[in-house]
Design a protein around this motif. Structure first.
Motif, short mmCIF file in Angstrom:
data_model
loop_
_atom_site.label_atom_id
_atom_site.label_comp_id
_atom_site.label_asym_id
_atom_site.label_seq_id
_atom_site.Cartn_x
_atom_site.Cartn_y
_atom_site.Cartn_z
N UNK A 43 43.14 35.26 134.53
CA UNK A 43 44.19 36.25 134.73
C UNK A 43 45.50 35.72 134.14
N UNK A 44 46.27 36.61 133.59
CA UNK A 44 47.63 36.25 133.20
C UNK A 44 48.41 36.14 134.51
N UNK A 45 49.39 35.25 134.60
CA UNK A 45 50.08 35.07 135.87
C UNK A 45 50.75 36.33 136.41
N UNK A 46 51.22 37.21 135.55
CA UNK A 46 51.86 38.43 136.00
C UNK A 46 51.17 39.65 135.43
N UNK A 47 49.90 39.53 135.14
CA UNK A 47 49.14 40.63 134.59
C UNK A 47 48.83 41.69 135.63
N UNK A 48 48.23 42.77 135.20
CA UNK A 48 47.93 43.90 136.08
C UNK A 48 47.00 43.49 137.21
N UNK A 50 46.55 40.52 138.60
CA UNK A 50 47.26 39.67 139.55
C UNK A 50 48.22 40.50 140.39
N UNK A 51 48.90 41.46 139.76
CA UNK A 51 49.84 42.31 140.48
C UNK A 51 49.10 43.19 141.49
N UNK A 52 47.95 43.74 141.09
CA UNK A 52 47.15 44.56 142.01
C UNK A 52 46.65 43.73 143.19
N UNK A 53 46.23 42.50 142.92
CA UNK A 53 45.75 41.61 143.97
C UNK A 53 46.87 41.33 144.96
N UNK A 54 48.06 41.04 144.44
CA UNK A 54 49.20 40.73 145.30
C UNK A 54 49.60 41.95 146.12
N UNK A 55 49.62 43.12 145.50
CA UNK A 55 49.98 44.35 146.21
C UNK A 55 49.00 44.63 147.34
N UNK A 56 47.72 44.46 147.09
CA UNK A 56 46.72 44.69 148.13
C UNK A 56 46.92 43.74 149.30
N UNK A 57 47.22 42.49 149.02
CA UNK A 57 47.42 41.53 150.10
C UNK A 57 48.70 41.81 150.88
N UNK A 58 49.73 42.24 150.19
CA UNK A 58 50.98 42.56 150.89
C UNK A 58 50.74 43.73 151.84
N UNK A 59 50.04 44.78 151.39
CA UNK A 59 49.76 45.93 152.25
C UNK A 59 48.88 45.52 153.43
N UNK A 60 47.96 44.60 153.22
CA UNK A 60 47.12 44.12 154.32
C UNK A 60 47.98 43.41 155.37
#
Length: 79
Positions: A43-48, A50-60
């Motif tokens: 994954x690129x560090x700020x790729x789509x 990675x961003x989707x993964x981070x968003x899902x965890x934040x919502x969790x």
């Protein structure tokens, strides 16, 4: 913008000198470069992805905090 041939050669000389002078630091720099380029994870560090993964965890995390707050409010109301 890419580096010119002369700049790449100078950078290679600096990397070689660093590897000779401080191999441990050279390994750490290489590891950081590998992580930032996404080579280890694919994954690129700020790729789509990675961003989707981070968003899902934040919502969790938000959902868990809201659930805990609701349960605490109910416990206080019933006490």
């Amino acid at each position: 913008m890419g580096l010119s041939g002369k700049e790449r050669r100078i950078l290679a000389e600096i990397e070689h000198a660093l590897a000779l002078e401080d191999p441990d630091l050279a390994r750490r720099v290489a590891a950081i470069n590998s992580i930032e380029s996404g080579a280890e994870t694919g994954l690129r560090p700020y790729g789509r992805q990675a961003r989707d993964w981070l968003t899902a965890h934040i919502w969790t995390i938000v959902a868990v905090v809201v659930a805990v707050a609701a349960l605490l409010a109910m416990a206080v109301a019933l006490a």
